[in-house]
Each structure stands twice: as C-alpha cells, then as structure tokens.
Design an enzyme around this catalytic site. Structure first.
Site, PDB file in Angstrom:
ATOM      1  CB  SER A 125      -0.888   0.015   1.242  1.00 45.80           C
ATOM      2  OG  SER A 125      -0.079   0.275   2.373  1.00 45.80           O
ATOM      3  CE  LYS A 126      -0.339   8.456  -0.282  1.00 49.51           C
ATOM      4  NZ  LYS A 126      -1.266   9.496  -0.594  1.00 49.51           N
ATOM      5  NE  ARG A 127      -2.251   3.613   5.652  1.00 46.95           N
ATOM      6  CZ  ARG A 127      -2.998   2.547   5.934  1.00 46.95           C
ATOM      7  NH1 ARG A 127      -2.701   1.785   6.962  1.00 46.95           N
ATOM      8  NH2 ARG A 127      -4.054   2.256   5.209  1.00 46.95           N
TER       9      ARG A 127
END
Ligand code: GLU
Length: 509
Positions: free
Chosen positions: A258-260
């Site tokens: 994910s982006k995180r």
C-alpha cells in the site's frame, strides 16, 4: 485474429507501481505477439476523478518506455480512448440491453434503497429482491413508459438470471466458476446517464476488439458480471480471454502493498513523485529515488513472472522474447525493495559513464556542485561500482565535489603517527609534480616514495585516503587523486596534515 490488449487505468490518484506492472505485462504480451498495446482512460466515476492523474499516467508510461500504439494522445482508429468522451455510446448500449431483455429500468429512489439496507442486513438488488422493488420487471409497461416520459430518475440494471454456472477460463488461474444466484443486479447506467465501470469496460473492450484482458486480481469477481454482459449483448464469440495478475504484497507481513508501506519503509511505491497536501505527505517515485527506468522495468517484470532458468537481467527485448502469460505466478509477489536496488546497481554498472554523467548533472546542480560533463563522466566512472541509486553519486561521493571539512578522527588516531610528519610534508611538496597526474603514475610514485621513507603502504595509503576524502569510504585512492588534480590534491594534503597533528595534539593534551 491479431492481438489487441489494453491498459485501462482510472485517473483517481497516483498510478501505483502495480499498475505499471499491469501496463508492462500488457505491453510485453502485445510486442511478443505482434499485437497492439492500447491506453484507455476509465474516467467515468466523477466522484473519484483527480486532476493531474491522467497526465501522471502518461508521464509514467513514457518514463519507463511503455509507449502505447493507440490511446489518448497516441492516435488510433478506435477512439476516443477517454471514456468520458464516449458517454453516448454507453447510453445506447445500455438501452439496447434493455431491449434485448437482459437489463431493466429501476426507479427506486436512493432513500428507498437505503431503507431496504437498514431493514435487511446484506441487502442486495438481485433476482430475489427485485420482484418487490420499483422496476420495469415489476411495473406494467404503460407505467414504465409514463415514468420514462416524465423523466423520472432511473438507473439501468443488469438482469442476472439465477441458477447459471459462469465458467471463466483464466489464462493464469485456470478454471474459475461463479454461481449467478450469488451475483447482484449491477447498475450499468446511473441516473445521471453515466455508465458504471462494468458497462463501459465491457462495451469498450468489445468495440476496441480487445483479445486479452490482462489486469489485476482484484477484478476477477467482476469478470462474472462481464461474462453475463457479453452473453446479453450476444458477443460471446469475440469475448476476450482473461488473465488476472497476482497481487503485489507488502515487503513483510500480510496483505497488499500500500501507499502507507512506502512511507513506513522509506521506499517508493509509485513510478514518479506525487505531490501531497503537505511536503511530508508527498509520495516518492522510483524516478526521483534515483532508479534508471530499465532497472525499474526489469524489477517489475520479475515481480510475479519468471520464464524459468536463473537469468535475472533482461533487456526489454529479452523480456519480450521470453514473455508468456503461462509463466505468471498465481500467488502474490512480495515487493522486495533491496532487490529493486540490486537491479538498479547492476544497470548503473552497465550504463556508459557519459550517460550517467547526464543523470548526475541535475543532482550536482541542485547541490551547487561542479557540473561540467567531462568531470561528471569521471565521477561516474569512479563511483559506479559502489552506488545503488543515482543520488548516491553526489551523496556518497560528496568529497569529489567539495573540500573536506569533516574527518574520520577515530581512524586518524589509529593510523597517524607524528613520526610520519616529515615524510608527509615531503609528499605534499612533491606529489603535484607527478606526470602524467594519473592513477598508475601516482601509484608508482607513492609506492616508491613509501619504500624510500621506510614506510609500509599500509601506513601511508589510509592516511592519503583520509586526506583526500575525510572518510575511509570511497573509490580507489589514486583514482581520486587523479580526478581532484595536482593543485587540489596538494591543498587537501596540506589541510589534512594540519588536522592530523591537531587530533594527536588533542589526545596528548
Ligand atoms: N479502470 C480499471 C482500473 O482502474 C480497469 C480494470 C480493467 O482493466 O478492467 O484498474
């Protein structure tokens, strides 16, 4: 039939690196089969539209060299390739499907459906519930006409007949079966006349004569609805084949990258930088992190695919030659950033010094360093075996550009002996005369000098390195001296000699 494949992103934000992999596999498949690679922008969901996202997609594809044969900005005779410019087409097909008896008008106001959802847990609009709702399957024809004539807001829904097995032969996953009784009557055309993803996607794949749909695994469940649409339109003969790509997984732990994860592990998960609301919220791109596009492509190609054997470095032409959908894994592929950097290191080593100099130029300029290309070419030659990312050339090789102000004093304490002082003075006075001022002559001079002075190379070389770079890390010491030139080498030796004595004086004091 000639192969036609498409990459069909929605411009809802920065294109995830997994999207670039999807584009890559479509591209490789097209090239391998002398086919056509199409870029179609699926921008019908106005709520999720993000300005700049489309330009970002195009720039990302250009950066990695995946240039579409057809698509927005790329020409082609099946356009327009932006779905927001094809609204009339979708409307026409939605109505056609109603006429064919495979779709229907539903007039239920949103509040009525909300009330249903409140009343019944897991409520879905399907073959069971539709009989009690406000749609053209239930209402008399005359009433339906009346409502339509009055312009009553309505949607068009797919009429899913229960009790059918829907078989999909996925080129990666094999046979997958869905039961139609478990599917809902998806909205195809919204009340505002805009199509949903399902309708627009299938209509376009048909009209653009797509032969293989190669896309992320998250779209596999939708495929059941898509097959029903092909059947409803009578397009099964030319229905594309499907290939659903495995997920890209987090570097550690479970789940999708994910982006995180990018922020958490300090690594890029997007092809290019994407600005955030604040500078901290900016997402880092592979390009800005210092990857060569060929390295990014090689890394992404092997994220979920391998042709067998142990070759890891593939040019784009080799990838095309070796590519086949059958060799794509079913299981998810773990995103291994260290491996990505390894690829980049290998590609940096394979890139000519002059080309690297061009990449180093803006990085050097940003730090106010020297930027003449002959010099940068030599920096590239010196550093290319030890860097992983392009900024490393200036970050790790800073001492090639700026005077030494920081020394590794711990090593100086271990290596420096005040008894060396006269020998070093002698060296600093004479070294500038070495001609040519190049590594082999310098090495010969210094080795000979050490012998004369009764010193071991092990006494002198680390100190020479500290004098020139301030640190023990760096390229070969004589190469460094040659690059710095006689005047700067002399200046650094003089500065170091003063510093060495001070360090020792501090201990003595
Ligand atoms: N617009 C969809 C996406 O954003 C396309 C899925 C597909 O390729 O069918 O991924």
């Amino acid at each position: 039939m000639s192969v036609r494949v498409r990459f069909a992103p929605s411009p809802t934000g920065a294109l995830h690196i997994g999207g670039v992999r999807t584009a890559l596999y479509n591209y490789l498949f097209a090239r391998k089969n002398d086919g056509v690679f199409i870029l179609r922008i699926e921008d019908t969901d106005q709520n999720r539209f993000v300005p700049g996202a489309e330009a970002y997609i195009v720039e990302s594809l250009k950066w990695v060299g995946l240039i579409p044969d057809e698509g927005i900005d790329f020409g082609g005779s099946y356009g327009p390739y932006r779905q927001s410019e094809r609204k009339a087409v979708y409307r026409r097909y939605a109505h056609e499907l109603v006429e064919r008896g495979h779709a229907y008008y539903a007039f239920d106001p949103p509040e009525a459906l909300e009330a249903q959802r409140q009343a019944e847990e897991n409520f879905t609009y399907n073959y069971r519930t539709r009989t009690g709702l406000d749609n053209s399957l239930v209402l008399p024809d005359s009433r339906v006409q009346e409502l339509l004539d009055a312009g009553t807001p309505c949607v068009i829904r797919l009429k899913v007949e229960p009790g059918q097995d829907i078989h999909i032969h996925d080129l990666i996953r094999g046979d997958v079966v869905f039961q139609s009784s478990e599917l809902d009557d998806k909205v195809l055309l919204k009340a505002d006349g805009m199509p949903t993803y399902h309708l627009a996607n299938v209509v376009d794949d048909h009209l653009m004569e797509i032969t293989q749909v190669i896309r992320g695994e998250e779209w596999l469940p939708s495929t059941a609805h898509h097959v029903l649409l092909y059947r409803g339109f009578g397009w099964t003969e030319t229905m594309p084949q499907f290939a659903h790509l495995p997920l890209i997984l987090k570097p550690v732990g479970n789940g999708k990258l994910s982006k995180r994860d990018g922020a958490k592990f300090g690594m890029p998960v997007f092809p290019l930088d994407w600005p955030g609301e604040t500078p901290e919220a900016r997402s880092m791109g592979f390009r800005e992190a210092g990857f060569l596009p060929e390295a990014a492509i090689n890394f992404l190609a092997l994220l979920g695919w391998h042709p067998g054997g142990d070759q890891e470095i593939f040019t784009i032409d080799e990838l095309v030659q070796a590519f086949s959908l059958e060799h794509i894994n079913k299981g998810g592929a773990r995103f291994d950033y260290e491996k990505a950097k390894w690829f980049n290191q290998r590609y940096i080593q394979m890139t000519p010094d002059g080309v690297l100099a061009g990449h180093i130029h803006p990085l050097a300029a940003a730090r106010g360093y020297r930027t003449d290309l002959p010099f940068l070419t030599r920096v590239a030659a010196l550093m290319k075996d030890r860097v992983h990312l392009l900024p490393d050339f200036v970050e790790q090789g800073y001492f090639l550009f700026e005077p030494v102000t920081q020394y590794d004093d711990e090593t100086i304490r271990k290596k420096w002996n005040p008894a060396f002082h006269p020998a070093f003075e002698n060296l600093l006075e004479n070294i500038a005369q070495v001609a040519p001022f190049e590594a082999p002559a310098l090495e010969e001079y210094v080795r000979h000098f050490a012998q004369e002075q009764g010193l071991k190379p092990g006494d002198i070389l680390p100190l020479l390195r500290l004098a020139l770079a301030g640190t023990m890390k760096g390229p070969a010491v004589f190469d460094m001296a040659a690059l710095l030139g006689p005047a700067e080498t002399n200046r650094r030796l003089a500065g170091a000699l003063r510093h060495f004595s001070q360090v020792i004086a501090t201990i003595a004091g």
